[in-house]
Each structure stands twice: as structure tokens, then as C-alpha cells.
Design a protein around this motif. Structure first.
Motif, PDB file in Angstrom:
ATOM      1  N   LYS A 294      -7.371 -10.311  13.125  1.00 21.31           N
ATOM      2  CA  LYS A 294      -7.097  -9.325  12.088  1.00 21.31           C
ATOM      3  C   LYS A 294      -6.901  -7.962  12.745  1.00 21.31           C
ATOM      4  O   LYS A 294      -7.295  -7.753  13.879  1.00 21.31           O
ATOM      5  N   TRP A 295      -6.264  -7.058  12.030  1.00 20.19           N
ATOM      6  CA  TRP A 295      -6.219  -5.682  12.508  1.00 20.19           C
ATOM      7  C   TRP A 295      -6.496  -4.738  11.335  1.00 20.19           C
ATOM      8  O   TRP A 295      -6.215  -5.049  10.182  1.00 20.19           O
ATOM      9  N   GLU A 296      -7.108  -3.616  11.668  1.00 15.05           N
ATOM     10  CA  GLU A 296      -7.488  -2.626  10.673  1.00 15.05           C
ATOM     11  C   GLU A 296      -6.594  -1.395  10.779  1.00 15.05           C
ATOM     12  O   GLU A 296      -6.198  -0.994  11.871  1.00 15.05           O
ATOM     13  N   VAL A 297      -6.290  -0.803   9.630  1.00 10.82           N
ATOM     14  CA  VAL A 297      -5.489   0.416   9.582  1.00 10.82           C
ATOM     15  C   VAL A 297      -6.131   1.374   8.577  1.00 10.82           C
ATOM     16  O   VAL A 297      -6.529   0.951   7.489  1.00 10.82           O
ATOM     17  N   GLN A 298      -6.234   2.638   8.968  1.00 12.75           N
ATOM     18  CA  GLN A 298      -6.674   3.653   8.008  1.00 12.75           C
ATOM     19  C   GLN A 298      -5.456   4.187   7.285  1.00 12.75           C
ATOM     20  O   GLN A 298      -4.540   4.714   7.896  1.00 12.75           O
ATOM     21  N   GLU A 299      -5.448   4.040   5.976  1.00  9.32           N
ATOM     22  CA  GLU A 299      -4.320   4.459   5.154  1.00  9.32           C
ATOM     23  C   GLU A 299      -4.800   5.415   4.062  1.00  9.32           C
ATOM     24  O   GLU A 299      -5.994   5.705   3.955  1.00  9.32           O
ATOM     25  N   GLU A 300      -3.850   5.845   3.240  1.00 12.57           N
ATOM     26  CA  GLU A 300      -4.172   6.748   2.140  1.00 12.57           C
ATOM     27  C   GLU A 300      -3.459   6.310   0.878  1.00 12.57           C
ATOM     28  O   GLU A 300      -2.368   5.733   0.917  1.00 12.57           O
ATOM     29  N   ASP A 301      -4.074   6.592  -0.240  1.00 15.24           N
ATOM     30  CA  ASP A 301      -3.420   6.498  -1.531  1.00 15.24           C
ATOM     31  C   ASP A 301      -3.970   7.649  -2.377  1.00 15.24           C
ATOM     32  O   ASP A 301      -4.779   8.441  -1.884  1.00 15.24           O
ATOM     33  N   PRO A 302      -3.548   7.801  -3.620  1.00 17.52           N
ATOM     34  CA  PRO A 302      -4.028   8.949  -4.398  1.00 17.52           C
ATOM     35  C   PRO A 302      -5.530   8.988  -4.614  1.00 17.52           C
ATOM     36  O   PRO A 302      -6.072  10.028  -4.983  1.00 17.52           O
ATOM     37  N   SER A 303      -6.228   7.865  -4.411  1.00 10.65           N
ATOM     38  CA  SER A 303      -7.681   7.850  -4.569  1.00 10.65           C
ATOM     39  C   SER A 303      -8.405   8.370  -3.347  1.00 10.65           C
ATOM     40  O   SER A 303      -9.554   8.786  -3.432  1.00 10.65           O
ATOM     41  N   GLY A 304      -7.770   8.321  -2.175  1.00 12.26           N
ATOM     42  CA  GLY A 304      -8.416   8.793  -0.953  1.00 12.26           C
ATOM     43  C   GLY A 304      -8.002   7.982   0.258  1.00 12.26           C
ATOM     44  O   GLY A 304      -7.018   7.239   0.241  1.00 12.26           O
ATOM     45  N   LYS A 305      -8.790   8.128   1.317  1.00  8.28           N
ATOM     46  CA  LYS A 305      -8.543   7.392   2.547  1.00  8.28           C
ATOM     47  C   LYS A 305      -9.353   6.101   2.521  1.00  8.28           C
ATOM     48  O   LYS A 305     -10.494   6.088   2.081  1.00  8.28           O
TER      49      LYS A 305
ATOM     50  N   GLY B 167       5.087   1.469  10.012  1.00  7.39           N
ATOM     51  CA  GLY B 167       5.238   1.360   8.565  1.00  7.39           C
ATOM     52  C   GLY B 167       4.276   2.194   7.743  1.00  7.39           C
ATOM     53  O   GLY B 167       4.284   2.117   6.507  1.00  7.39           O
ATOM     54  N   LYS B 168       3.446   3.025   8.368  1.00  4.77           N
ATOM     55  CA  LYS B 168       2.487   3.855   7.636  1.00  4.77           C
ATOM     56  C   LYS B 168       3.148   5.156   7.207  1.00  4.77           C
ATOM     57  O   LYS B 168       3.782   5.833   8.008  1.00  4.77           O
ATOM     58  N   ILE B 169       3.014   5.497   5.936  1.00  4.65           N
ATOM     59  CA  ILE B 169       3.553   6.757   5.432  1.00  4.65           C
ATOM     60  C   ILE B 169       2.590   7.869   5.829  1.00  4.65           C
ATOM     61  O   ILE B 169       1.459   7.945   5.344  1.00  4.65           O
ATOM     62  N   HIS B 170       3.058   8.738   6.710  1.00  9.89           N
ATOM     63  CA  HIS B 170       2.200   9.792   7.259  1.00  9.89           C
ATOM     64  C   HIS B 170       2.171  11.023   6.362  1.00  9.89           C
ATOM     65  O   HIS B 170       1.124  11.664   6.191  1.00  9.89           O
ATOM     66  N   SER B 171       3.316  11.381   5.767  1.00 14.52           N
ATOM     67  CA  SER B 171       3.384  12.556   4.896  1.00 14.52           C
ATOM     68  C   SER B 171       4.576  12.421   3.969  1.00 14.52           C
ATOM     69  O   SER B 171       5.497  11.634   4.223  1.00 14.52           O
ATOM     70  N   VAL B 172       4.551  13.207   2.893  1.00 10.84           N
ATOM     71  CA  VAL B 172       5.648  13.182   1.921  1.00 10.84           C
ATOM     72  C   VAL B 172       6.028  14.605   1.537  1.00 10.84           C
ATOM     73  O   VAL B 172       5.214  15.527   1.605  1.00 10.84           O
ATOM     74  N   LEU B 173       7.282  14.765   1.128  1.00 12.08           N
ATOM     75  CA  LEU B 173       7.797  16.048   0.664  1.00 12.08           C
ATOM     76  C   LEU B 173       8.468  15.796  -0.685  1.00 12.08           C
ATOM     77  O   LEU B 173       9.536  15.192  -0.759  1.00 12.08           O
ATOM     78  N   MET B 174       7.805  16.238  -1.747  1.00 12.04           N
ATOM     79  CA  MET B 174       8.287  15.984  -3.098  1.00 12.04           C
ATOM     80  C   MET B 174       9.261  17.065  -3.550  1.00 12.04           C
ATOM     81  O   MET B 174       9.225  18.205  -3.066  1.00 12.04           O
ATOM     82  N   ASP B 175      10.097  16.715  -4.494  1.00 11.15           N
ATOM     83  CA  ASP B 175      10.961  17.688  -5.156  1.00 11.15           C
ATOM     84  C   ASP B 175      10.069  18.580  -6.020  1.00 11.15           C
ATOM     85  O   ASP B 175       9.309  18.084  -6.852  1.00 11.15           O
ATOM     86  N   PRO B 176      10.113  19.913  -5.851  1.00 17.02           N
ATOM     87  CA  PRO B 176       9.228  20.797  -6.620  1.00 17.02           C
ATOM     88  C   PRO B 176       9.456  20.722  -8.125  1.00 17.02           C
ATOM     89  O   PRO B 176       8.604  21.155  -8.903  1.00 17.02           O
TER      90      PRO B 176
ATOM     91  N   ILE C  77      12.453  11.691  -2.576  1.00 21.47           N
ATOM     92  CA  ILE C  77      11.138  11.897  -1.971  1.00 21.47           C
ATOM     93  C   ILE C  77      11.291  11.660  -0.469  1.00 21.47           C
ATOM     94  O   ILE C  77      11.578  10.535  -0.036  1.00 21.47           O
ATOM     95  N   PHE C  78      11.144  12.710   0.318  1.00 22.22           N
ATOM     96  CA  PHE C  78      11.236  12.578   1.769  1.00 22.22           C
ATOM     97  C   PHE C  78       9.868  12.204   2.320  1.00 22.22           C
ATOM     98  O   PHE C  78       8.826  12.620   1.797  1.00 22.22           O
ATOM     99  N   ALA C  79       9.869  11.420   3.395  1.00 20.01           N
ATOM    100  CA  ALA C  79       8.603  10.978   3.981  1.00 20.01           C
ATOM    101  C   ALA C  79       8.747  10.823   5.481  1.00 20.01           C
ATOM    102  O   ALA C  79       9.831  10.511   5.994  1.00 20.01           O
TER     103      ALA C  79
END
Length: 661
Positions: free
Chosen positions: A193-204, A153-162, A145-147
Motif C-alpha cells: 500500500k502507499w499513503e498520500v496526504q491530500e486535501e478536500d474542503p473538510s481538511g487535510k 495526480g495530486k491537486i496542489h492548488s487551484v485558482l478560481m474565477d472570482p 478552474i486552473f490548478a
């Protein structure tokens, strides 16, 4: 085993369409107390190095969509269960190793490849262990899985094996999203504290980080720091609503915490442990709860040979040409999801087998006939096989008004609503043109299709203006008004002609009862063409006529319409009229002016019915107006009306206890 595979994939599809995916609940028992310390250095990544972690991931979810199908459920005999497709439980565990390899500095981030190995995967769907599907997921997760990962440390995008299946990709996104530990873009003051906008399969979502103290770190260790991370809320991802469409409201409420231990000298994440939970609400009804835990423990850091790095880069370049780069949050194609659901719902059933089952149910009334499950299969048949509609139209044309056939087939046809489904309904209406009871069963289904055809419009128009039965005429007028609202989305001229005919009838009518009937039909259309006529009647001396006119404003997108409603809800001297205005406001988006007025009405109006309706309106907008939470909390304990206190308590009961703090 085949049944288990279907069940597992069906669960996945439901997870996609409702965005119900893996998350977690606190299980480790590590307490974390914020302390004031400086932020350590960022990740120390170099090309060719790879870091291996011990991975332990588990997920448990339960969902029950039966609360969204109350109308269908009520038709079942007492004690009859809903079909299993509407309720499920799902448990998963993935154990093994996760390796993160730095391939190169790429733009503002790093090109990284993640690989999981030595995996042991278990999948349990509705208490049945699915070993075959688990093996499929395992083999998928072990592919590269390329990313693209930011220096923080934030995962911006991924490239999955088709070659990875949909379910494997879903788990890969879930696991990788949980491994994210993200530093701030800039240094923050000590203890902040610090805030970060992240993503997971449920959303942002928004995550909050801060330095904290974990119990298993020695006080003398200065190079190792611990941090706590928690999600505060998910950002609403609401597409622009099309006129005439019902908006589906979804809320995800996260809870829990993760503890990260970071080696500031080595610039490496030493461990990440913890869990969270998510409560999922649709239309403010709880449909699911998901928990997910993760333990990530550093094992070793090694360096790849340059030839291996080059080989992986070339693999990335090759895959990049043929496979789309995505994010951790990917919305599935609605068409693909819908087709998959229908295929699995229909199963091996055919038109012939379903009609035979329906015929047996009509004649024998067997105890094992589940009308809800039959309806869902019939709906799927109509979606996947439009050619079946001609036969269904023939069956409907000969059906008795009080039969199961007349109860189930029109609803299924209207829900799918494509041209052939509408043609079947029109055919049945023509066949039953003199059967009052049958028309009552057929008119509304034809009114609720999303894109009415000209033939469907003509069928209702004929009944609305030419039927000699006043009840059929009234029902058809309401249905035609609703049709006009849907038609206006894609054929405004057609819709305008329908509304103009209603306005013409309204102007020449002298009967208040007929005026009210026509106002209801015009109100269903939501057309501003009738605003002038409605405004006059909204000030009529007769309270019933005023109330009906105000109700007719509910869908009209106009500042003038909103002003008429707000003036009425706060100042009309008749309680029923104020209730009608409040009810109409409930259909509209809450504006600042509407919020302030309805808040005042809730606090001061003497009519409990008005206040209850306004409370319902206010709560629909509690995300945009957080003040409403305190209003509800106070009403639950202090309101002088027992009914209002009960309503406020019912709202609070739908959410975690700390949601109102």
C-alpha cells in the motif's frame, strides 16, 4: 424563494465554520479485493491535450447542532422545537461532463484547467427544491478552474474565477478533490500500500491506495489495472490555543472506498467510482453526517489548437495577478462567517420589533414565543448593531430579576461581549446594586466576556470586596477570578493585581470556609502567582481544603502543579480528594506522565467515582494515545463496575462500530 436562498446559504456558512463539507458513502456495490501486482506507469500528459469524463456527483448531508445548545433547549416549553437554523438537511446532485486540459509543464507539476459543461444541478434544502440557487451554482461551476497538479495526480492548488460565488466554489473544491487519484512518489514493492496526504474542503487527510481487483475488469486485460482508495483519518488542524479560550474539539470520521481503473498504456484514468461517509463530532457530540458519491467515466481524449492553449494561458496569467491561489481546503475568515451567520439569523428583526416581542411575551406568555430563537436574534442584533446596547442597558436596569428580560438579555450581551455590551451590563449592575436577586442574574454574564474592560473589572471588584452580602461577595469573587484569567491574555499586570488581592486575603484568613472560597476564586484565575499558597493547602489535614486546593490547580500551567495533582490522584487516602484531583486533571492537556498515572488509577482504584472521572479524562486524549480505545472496549464488557461498563458503552455508541477495532 427568497427564504430558500437564505436557507441554502445559511447551510453553506455552517458547513464552512464547522468544516462540514461533502463526502460520501458506499453506493456502487463494486467489491474490491487487494491483489499483488506491480504499479503501472504514471499519467501520460502532453501539452494541449484534454480529457473529457462523464461526471455524476451527488451529496446528502444532515446536521443537528441542537446538542451543543442544551442549556438553551432546556428553557423551552415541552414539545417546542429549536429554530431551523440549528438543524438542516441538504441534498445536491451535479451531472454533466468534466474536462481536464493540460496547458503546460510548470515547475514540478502541470498547469491544468478544469471545465464542467452540459451540467444539470439540483439543490434541495430541508426538503425544499431551490431552483434559483441551483442555477447560480451551475453557472459558477461552468467557469474555468486552473490548478497546479503534480505528475502523480495530486491537486496542489487551484485558482478560481472570482465571479464564482462561495457556494459554487465550495462545490468545485468538493468535486475536484474527489477526482484525485494519486500515485506514490517512488515505486513501491509489489502488493504494498502507499499513503498520500491530500486535501478536500473538510481538511487535510491521509489516503491509502493499493492495487485491487474490481469485478467489472476482465482478467485478460493486462493494460488496465484497478486500485482502491480510502481515507483513514483527517489530520487535526488545531490553531494554537490562546490562554483563556475554550478549545472547540472537532472530529471527522471517514468511511468508505473508491475504485479507480487506470489504463497503463494510455496513461489515463479510465474511471473513478465509489463513495464515502463522514461522521462529524464536535466536543465528542455527533452533530452531522454527510455522504457523497462520485462516478467519473472516461469519454474521449482530444487536442486543443495552439491558439486556444495560448488564450487559456493568458487568461491564467491575467487572473493570477488579481485573484489569490488557494488550496482545496480553505478556511473562511472567522469574522466574515460570523457576520454572515448573524445577518441571516437576525433577518428582518429590529431592536424595536424584538423589544415589542419580549414585552408581549412578558405580559401574555404566548405559546408561540420561542425563547431560543429570540435569544439568537437578540445576540445577532447586539453583534451587528452595538448602538442598541444603550437601550438594552436601560431595559435591564428596570427589569425584574425573575423576568424573561433578565433571563435573556444578559446572556446575549455577554456572549457578544464587546465594549458597549459590557457597558450595558455594568449599567444594569449599578442600577440593581441593592437587589440581591438581580445581581445573581448579572454577575456571571459580566464574568464571561472574552476581553473585560476596566469598567467591567471595577464593577466586579467592588462587589467582591465591598458587598455586605456574603453570597454576593462570594459570587463576585468567583466571577472576578474568571475575569482575571481572561484579562491575563492582553493585560497581565491588571490580572496580577487581582490575584495579589486574593492572595493577601487568603494569607490573613483563619476560616477554612473563607479559604476555600478564595481558593476557588484564585483557581478561576489560573495564575501561577498563587502556586506557593495553593501547594501548602493541597497538603492540609482537612480533606475539603485539600480537595479545593487541588481543584484550584486545574488551569495553572506548571510542572509543579501537575505533579501535585498526579500525586494526589494516585495516593491520597480520601476518595473525595482523589476525585477533585482527577477533575482538575481533566482540564489539562494529557502528558505521557499523566496518561500513565491515570491509566494506573483507572485499572486499580477502588473508588468508582474516581475511575469514572479518569475514564472521561483518558478518552479526551484517545487520539494522542490510541491504547485508550482498547481500554474502553475492554471496560465496556469486562469491568466489574456496572457504572464504568455503562460509561464505556456510551463512549463506544458515539462512533462507528469499526472505530474500536
Amino acid at each position: 424563494m427568497k427564504r430558500l436562498q437564505r436557507l441554502s446559504f445559511f447551510v453553506f456558512i455552517f458547513i464552512c465554520i464547522l468544516w462540514i463539507t461533502v463526502c460520501s458513502e458506499m453506493q456502487d456495490g463494486h467489491s474490491a479485493t487487494p491483489i499483488g501486482n506491480s504499479i503501472p506507469y504514471l499519467y501520460n500528459w502532453t501539452t494541449g491535450e484534454y480529457i473529457t469524463y462523464k461526471l455524476n456527483y451527488s451529496s446528502s448531508s444532515s446536521s443537528d447542532f441542537r446538542v451543543l445548545f442544551g442549556d438553551l433547549k432546556s428553557s423551552e416549553p415541552k414539545g417546542k422545537d429549536m429554530p431551523s437554523g440549528l438543524a438542516f438537511s441538504f441534498e445536491t446532485s451535479v451531472k454533466g461532463e468534466l474536462t481536464m486540459t493540460i496547458l503546460e509543464k510548470k515547475g514540478d507539476g502541470y498547469l491544468v484547467v478544469y471545465r464542467m459543461g452540459n451540467l444539470h444541478v439540483t439543490l434541495i434544502a430541508n426538503q425544499y427544491q431551490d431552483k434559483l440557487q441551483a442555477e447560480t451554482v451551475r453557472s459558477g461551476l461552468e467557469r474555468e478552474i486552473f490548478a497546479n497538479v503534480t505528475p502523480q495526480g495530486k491537486i496542489h492548488s487551484v485558482l478560481m474565477d472570482p465571479r464564482m460565488g462561495d457556494l459554487s466554489q465550495s462545490y468545485a473544491r468538493a468535486i475536484l478533490s474527489l477526482t484525485q487519484f494519486v500515485f506514490p512518489l517512488e515505486q513501491v514493492p509489489e502488493g504494498d500500500k502507499w499513503e498520500v496526504q491530500e486535501e478536500d474542503p473538510s481538511g487535510k487527510y491521509i489516503a491509502i491506495y493499493q492495487i485491487c481487483k474490481a469485478e467489472d475488469i476482465k482478467a485478460s486485460t493486462t493494460s488496465v489495472r484497478s486500485f482502491c482508495k480510502r481515507k483513514t483519518h483527517y489530520l487535526e488542524d488545531r490553531p494554537k490555543e490562546k490562554k483563556g479560550q475554550l478549545e472547540i474539539s472537532k472530529t471527522i470520521i471517514p468511511k468508505g472506498e473508491f475504485i479507480a481503473i487506470f489504463d497503463s498504456v494510455g496513461g489515463v484514468l479510465s474511471s473513478l467510482r465509489g463513495s464515502e461517509s463522514q461522521t462529524i463530532l464536535i466536543q465528542n457530540k455527533k452533530v452531522g453526517h454527510v455522504t457523497n458519491s462520485l462516478s467519473l467515466e472516461f469519454l474521449r481524449k482530444d487536442v486543443l489548437k495552439s491558439s486556444e492553449v495560448t488564450s487559456l494561458r493568458n487568461l491564467f496569467l491575467t487572473r493570477e495577478k488579481s485573484t489569490p491561489i488557494t488550496s482545496l481546503f480553505v478556511k473562511p475568515s472567522p469574522e466574515k462567517v460570523e457576520a454572515s451567520i448573524h445577518e441571516r439569523q437576525l433577518g428582518e428583526a429590529t431592536l424595536e420589533s424584538l423589544l415589542a416581542e419580549l414585552k408581549r411575551a412578558e405580559s401574555e406568555a404566548p405559546h408561540d414565543f420561542n425563547s431560543t430563537e429570540f435569544y439568537l436574534k437578540l445576540k445577532s442584533l447586539i453583534y451587528l448593531h452595538p448602538e442598541s446596547c444603550e437601550t438594552l442597558g436601560n431595559v435591564l436596569s428596570q427589569a425584574s430579576p425573575k423576568s424573561l428580560t433578565m433571563s435573556l438579555i444578559p446572556k446575549a450581551l455577554s456572549t457578544i461581549g464587546h465594549h458597549k455590551a459590557q457597558a450595558a451590563l455594568v449599567k444594569a449592575i449599578k442600577a440593581h446594586s441593592k437587589d440581591r436577586d438581580a445581581l445573581f442574574m448579572l454577575i456571571n454574564p459580566l464574568a464571561t466576556v472574552s476581553e473585560p474592560t476596566k469598567e467591567a473589572e471595577e464593577a466586579l471588584r467592588n462587589l467582591a470586596f465591598d458587598s455586605k452580602d456574603p453570597d454576593i461577595r462570594a459570587m463576585a469573587q468567583l466571577a472576578l477570578g474568571a475575569q482575571a484569567r481572561r484579562i491575563s491574555v492582553f493585560a497581565p499586570e491588571r490580572a496580577g493585581k487581582i490575584v495579589d488581592r486574593f492572595i493577601e486575603e487568603l494569607r490573613r484568613s483563619s476560616s477554612s470556609e473563607i479559604k476555600k472560597q478564595l481558593l476557588l476564586a484564585i483557581g478561576n484565575s489560573g495564575s501561577a502567582r498563587a502556586l506557593k499558597e495553593i501547594s501548602k493547602l493541597a497538603k492540609d489535614p482537612l480533606p475539603d481544603l485539600r480537595a479545593t486546593a487541588l481543584h484550584a490547580l486545574r488551569f495553572i500551567d506548571s510542572p509543579e502543579a501537575e505533579k501535585l495533582l498526579l500525586d494526589a490522584v494516585i495516593s491520597d487516602n480520601n476518595g473525595s480528594v482523589r476525585v477533585a484531583a482527577a477533575n482538575a486533571l481533566g482540564y489539562r492537556e494529557m502528558t505521557e506522565a499523566s496518561f500513565n498515572t491515570q491509566k494506573q488509577v483507572f485499572l486499580k482504584d477502588s473508588n468508582v467515582s474516581v475511575r469514572l472521572k479518569v475514564l472521561e479524562n483518558l478518552w479526551k486524549s484517545h487520539k494522542a494515545f490510541p491504547e485508550i480505545r482498547n481500554l474502553v472496549k475492554k471496560a465496556a464488557s469486562e469491568d466489574p463496575s456496572e457504572d464504568v461498563r455503562k460509561a464505556a458503552k456510551n463512549i463506544i455508541a458515539q462512533y462507528p462500530q469499526d472505530y474500536f477495532k
